[in-house]
Scaffold this active site. Structure first.
Site, short mmCIF file in Angstrom:
data_model
loop_
_atom_site.label_atom_id
_atom_site.label_comp_id
_atom_site.label_asym_id
_atom_site.label_seq_id
_atom_site.Cartn_x
_atom_site.Cartn_y
_atom_site.Cartn_z
N PRO A 132 36.29 15.78 -31.03
CA PRO A 132 34.80 15.57 -30.84
C PRO A 132 34.19 16.80 -31.78
CG PRO A 132 35.71 15.51 -28.72
CD PRO A 132 36.75 15.47 -29.80
N GLU A 133 33.08 16.61 -32.27
CA GLU A 133 32.55 17.48 -33.26
C GLU A 133 31.28 18.08 -32.51
OE1 GLU A 133 31.97 16.34 -37.12
OE2 GLU A 133 33.93 15.08 -37.19
#
Length: 285
Positions: A2-3
């Protein structure tokens, strides 16, 4: 992994059931994730009020009334899921779901919500640190400014990139330069700004850096509004998928036509530092 948009989406989903609420009970169902959990974590969390829920880079920070902050990193497959007890029409009482194999940390919140940290691969992490010194924590110290914050602008970026010969893609992924950017959104931002991922970072003209900064902000804001991008394990806090992946212009589109109006190029893929870079060699220079 996840960014920034995915982590911010999770934070926003958790805020209504965590901020201002007391942790009635905490349970750690194993002693470690990627690293050992902090000593007596369940005891130190139980009874604390979450005074604020923040994000720094790809970390969620839960400030507690006792003066500590819970630092949460989702890793590759970590999910923070919310369940609530409720009475359904007809008088049927829906209780929380039974624990699953990879439910490692559980928080019972005031108001009836249960927050479950589920992480199949156990690359996530949790730690506790004094709130007053949390920015000096080893996971947070040295991070660059937030790309959506006021400190990040084209003049600042130009000063940091001056004289650097490293590829632009690598520079933007350097968390010491800018906090929270990852592979997907860097690819998309470089495409929107018309900057090639292999271009030496110090050679980008000021006007193009203005376009790049604007592109980074726009891409992140659009991704947050879309609930992030669901690739493999990512889910929002309510269990729903994000859908920004349907808006990708270059990421994962190798061999397909470039979406820049009037461009006749085709999306290419190269490998930089072990990661795939997707770009249009015709309009990104």
């Amino acid at each position: 992994m996840p960014e920034l948009p995915e982590v911010e989406t999770v934070r926003r989903g958790l805020a209504p059931v965590m901020e201002g609420r007391r942790i009635l009970a905490a349970e750690a169902r194993r002693p470690d994730l990627r690293w050992p959990l902090p000593e007596r974590m369940a005891e130190r969390l139980t009874g604390q009020v979450v005074t604020a829920l923040r994000r720094r880079s790809k970390y969620i920070l839960a400030d507690l009334s006792g003066g500590e902050t819970l630092i949460i990193h989702l890793g590759m497959s970590g999910r923070m899921l919310i369940s609530t007890e409720r009475m359904a029409p007809g008088g049927f009482h829906h209780v929380h779901p039974a624990p699953e194999k990879h439910d490692h940390v559980v928080l019972e919140m005031e108001g009836g919500a249960r927050i479950t940290f589920n992480d199949a691969r156990r690359f996530g992490a949790m730690d506790l640190a004094p709130t007053a010194a949390v920015e000096a924590h080893k996971l947070l110290a040295g991070l660059g400014p937030e790309p959506l914050g006021n400190a990040f602008d084209a003049p600042w970026l130009a000063a940091r990139l001056a004289g650097r010969r490293m590829p632009m893609k690598a520079a933007l992924l350097d968390q010491r330069l800018i906090a929270g950017l990852g592979n997907i959104y860097v690819c998309e931002s470089l495409w929107r700004a018309g900057v090639a991922p292999e271009r030496p970072a110090g050679s980008v003209a000021p006007d193009r850096l203005e376009r790049l900064v604007a592109a980074i902000r726009t891409v992140l804001e659009e991704a947050i509004a879309a609930g992030g991008s669901s690739l493999r394990d990512y889910r929002q806090a309510d269990g729903d998928l994000g859908y920004f992946q349907h808006s990708f212009a270059v990421y994962g589109r190798e061999g397909q036509p470039c979406r820049t109006p009037g461009c006749i190029g085709t999306v290419s893929r190269i490998v930089q530092s072990g990661r795939s870079s997707f770009f249009c060699p015709t309009c990104q220079i």
